[in-house]
Design a protein around this motif. Structure first.
Motif, PDB file in Angstrom:
ATOM      1  N   GLY A 314      18.421 -30.599   8.179  1.00 58.53           N
ATOM      2  CA  GLY A 314      17.072 -31.124   8.321  1.00 58.53           C
ATOM      3  C   GLY A 314      16.078 -30.130   8.876  1.00 58.53           C
ATOM      4  N   LYS A 315      16.537 -28.927   9.180  1.00 58.24           N
ATOM      5  CA  LYS A 315      15.656 -27.929   9.798  1.00 58.24           C
ATOM      6  C   LYS A 315      15.669 -26.601   9.048  1.00 58.24           C
ATOM      7  N   VAL A 316      16.847 -26.077   8.765  1.00 59.02           N
ATOM      8  CA  VAL A 316      16.968 -24.751   8.146  1.00 59.02           C
ATOM      9  C   VAL A 316      17.679 -24.876   6.808  1.00 59.02           C
ATOM     10  N   ALA A 317      16.993 -24.482   5.760  1.00 62.74           N
ATOM     11  CA  ALA A 317      17.572 -24.514   4.415  1.00 62.74           C
ATOM     12  C   ALA A 317      17.609 -23.115   3.834  1.00 62.74           C
ATOM     13  N   PHE A 318      18.520 -22.922   2.890  1.00 65.65           N
ATOM     14  CA  PHE A 318      18.571 -21.695   2.111  1.00 65.65           C
ATOM     15  C   PHE A 318      18.076 -22.021   0.705  1.00 65.65           C
ATOM     16  N   VAL A 319      17.170 -21.198   0.209  1.00 62.56           N
ATOM     17  CA  VAL A 319      16.439 -21.478  -1.027  1.00 62.56           C
ATOM     18  C   VAL A 319      16.618 -20.323  -2.003  1.00 62.56           C
ATOM     19  N   THR A 320      16.881 -20.646  -3.265  1.00 58.07           N
ATOM     20  CA  THR A 320      17.004 -19.626  -4.298  1.00 58.07           C
ATOM     21  C   THR A 320      15.698 -19.525  -5.099  1.00 58.07           C
ATOM     22  N   THR A 321      15.454 -18.336  -5.669  1.00 61.02           N
ATOM     23  CA  THR A 321      14.286 -18.126  -6.519  1.00 61.02           C
ATOM     24  C   THR A 321      14.693 -17.371  -7.783  1.00 61.02           C
ATOM     25  N   ASP A 322      13.789 -17.389  -8.780  1.00 61.71           N
ATOM     26  CA  ASP A 322      14.037 -16.619 -10.001  1.00 61.71           C
ATOM     27  C   ASP A 322      13.091 -15.426 -10.128  1.00 61.71           C
ATOM     28  N   GLY A 323      12.228 -15.211  -9.129  1.00 60.47           N
ATOM     29  CA  GLY A 323      11.335 -14.058  -9.143  1.00 60.47           C
ATOM     30  C   GLY A 323      10.239 -14.110 -10.189  1.00 60.47           C
ATOM     31  N   GLY A 324      10.093 -15.247 -10.855  1.00 58.86           N
ATOM     32  CA  GLY A 324       9.043 -15.384 -11.850  1.00 58.86           C
ATOM     33  C   GLY A 324       9.515 -15.286 -13.282  1.00 58.86           C
TER      34      GLY A 324
END
Length: 353
Positions: A314-324
């Protein structure tokens, strides 16, 4: 879209149409989310999904490369070096930890013959630097077309989004027998608009189960929907009609905070993370917790998972991206895909359910 901080905004939704604020007005937090880079990946990598292990190391799927990567745990201010674990024959999508350190990975040839499979990855005796030995344990029925997000819905039971317009249920026998897959739910909200959107957008995308509330929540990217459907506590089948939770964004995968009654949704092509109430009645406006104004670190947010250390849920998440890759930023230059560590501010009281 106009934006305001919470202290600047005066909400007067009573005299306005339903979802007016959600479509036309966005709030952003007075206290911004704290965003740091946990790991960077090579150019032209589309990070699709992730799972956190008990030590906060991460397993990350690079969808367009058909790969699974390992990211070791790192201190908040440090950046870890990712390691390639395995290359599969199909595009890599969602991961679920069914028992401690035993993960199940969905792969799918979404752009070619649509063959889709489920793989078991046992890391109980594995150490970083060693090869892994994935086992393909299931080929999905030929009806499967575009497998995407997924989650556990019960012990050894997984639901998997199929972006052509349905959800699959996979049952994993306790005795090591052959798994089975069947259609769990099909609904018009899960569909897309084939041939009508350029580029093509998937239908149902992310799926999460809120066990305390007894609902499966899911996103519909093409139709810009966040939905939920009630789950029978005994059979774990869907009951009743799905209902709208929020609308208006191309939501991707997400994570749920059941204690606060909110979800944090990656908006992928819109480069933000939005906080949405799990209670449909509370979503009268859009609340952006990260990525507004545009943040270079958050180009193409795709998925989110809670950290596994004490106090991080509920406080710290890890998030993935595709860089655009899916939608380049305004300057047209793709960024390196990243695994981010995001510490969220407290959710707005009005969103809590």
């Amino acid at each position: 879209m106009p934006t305001a901080t919470l202290s600047q905004a005066v909400l007067t939704a009573d005299s306005l149409p339903a979802n007016y604020f959600l479509e036309n007005f966005a709030l952003r937090a007075d206290k911004p989310a704290l965003i740091t880079t946990a790991a960077s990946f090579p150019a032209n990598y589309f990070l699709e999904n992730l799972a956190l292990r008990a030590d906060n190391s991460a397993l990350v799927t690079a969808m367009n490369q058909k790969e699974l990567w390992y990211v070791p745990p790192a201190a908040v201010a440090d950046t870890a070096t990712p390691t390639l674990l395995h290359t599969f024959e199909q595009l890599t999508f969602n991961l679920n930890e069914v028992e401690p350190d035993v993960f199940y990975l969905v792969t799918s040839n979404v752009y070619t013959n649509h063959e889709s499979s489920l793989h078991r990855i046992d890391l109980r005796k594995w150490s970083p630097g060693e090869a892994i030995q994935p086992q393909k344990i299931l080929d999905f029925p030929k009806e499967a077309g575009f497998l995407n997000g997924g989650c556990l819905i019960g012990p050894r039971k997984i639901v998997v989004a199929d972006s052509v317009g349905l959800i699959w249920r996979v049952d994993l026998p306790n005795d090591g027998g052959a798994p089975s897959a069947r259609v769990w739910l099909r609904h018009e909200s899960m569909g897309s608009y084939p041939g009508q959107m350029k580029p093509e957008q998937p239908g149902i995308n992310g799926v999460r189960y809120a066990a305390k509330l007894g609902y499966v929540y899911y996103t519909g990217c093409a139709k810009k929907l966040f939905m939920r459907v009630k789950v029978n506590a005994e059979t774990l089948d869907a009951i009743g009609e799905p209902e709208h939770v929020a609308v208006g964004r191309m939501y991707d995968d997400f994570c749920i905070d059941e204690n606060a009654g909110v979800a944090y949704l990656a908006t992928h092509r819109e480069n933000t993370i939005d906080c949405v109430s799990l209670n449909p009645a509370r979503n009268t406006y859009r609340f952006i917790v990260a990525g507004d104004p545009l943040n270079e670190e958050m180009i193409g947010t795709t998925s989110a998972a809670w950290g596994r250390q004490p106090g991080q849920y509920g406080k710290v998440a890890f998030v993935t991206t595709d860089g655009g890759i899916a939608s380049p930023p305004p300057d047209g230059v793709r960024r390196p895909a990243k695994l981010l560590r995001v510490e969220f501010p407290e959710p707005l009281v009005a969103l809590r359910s």
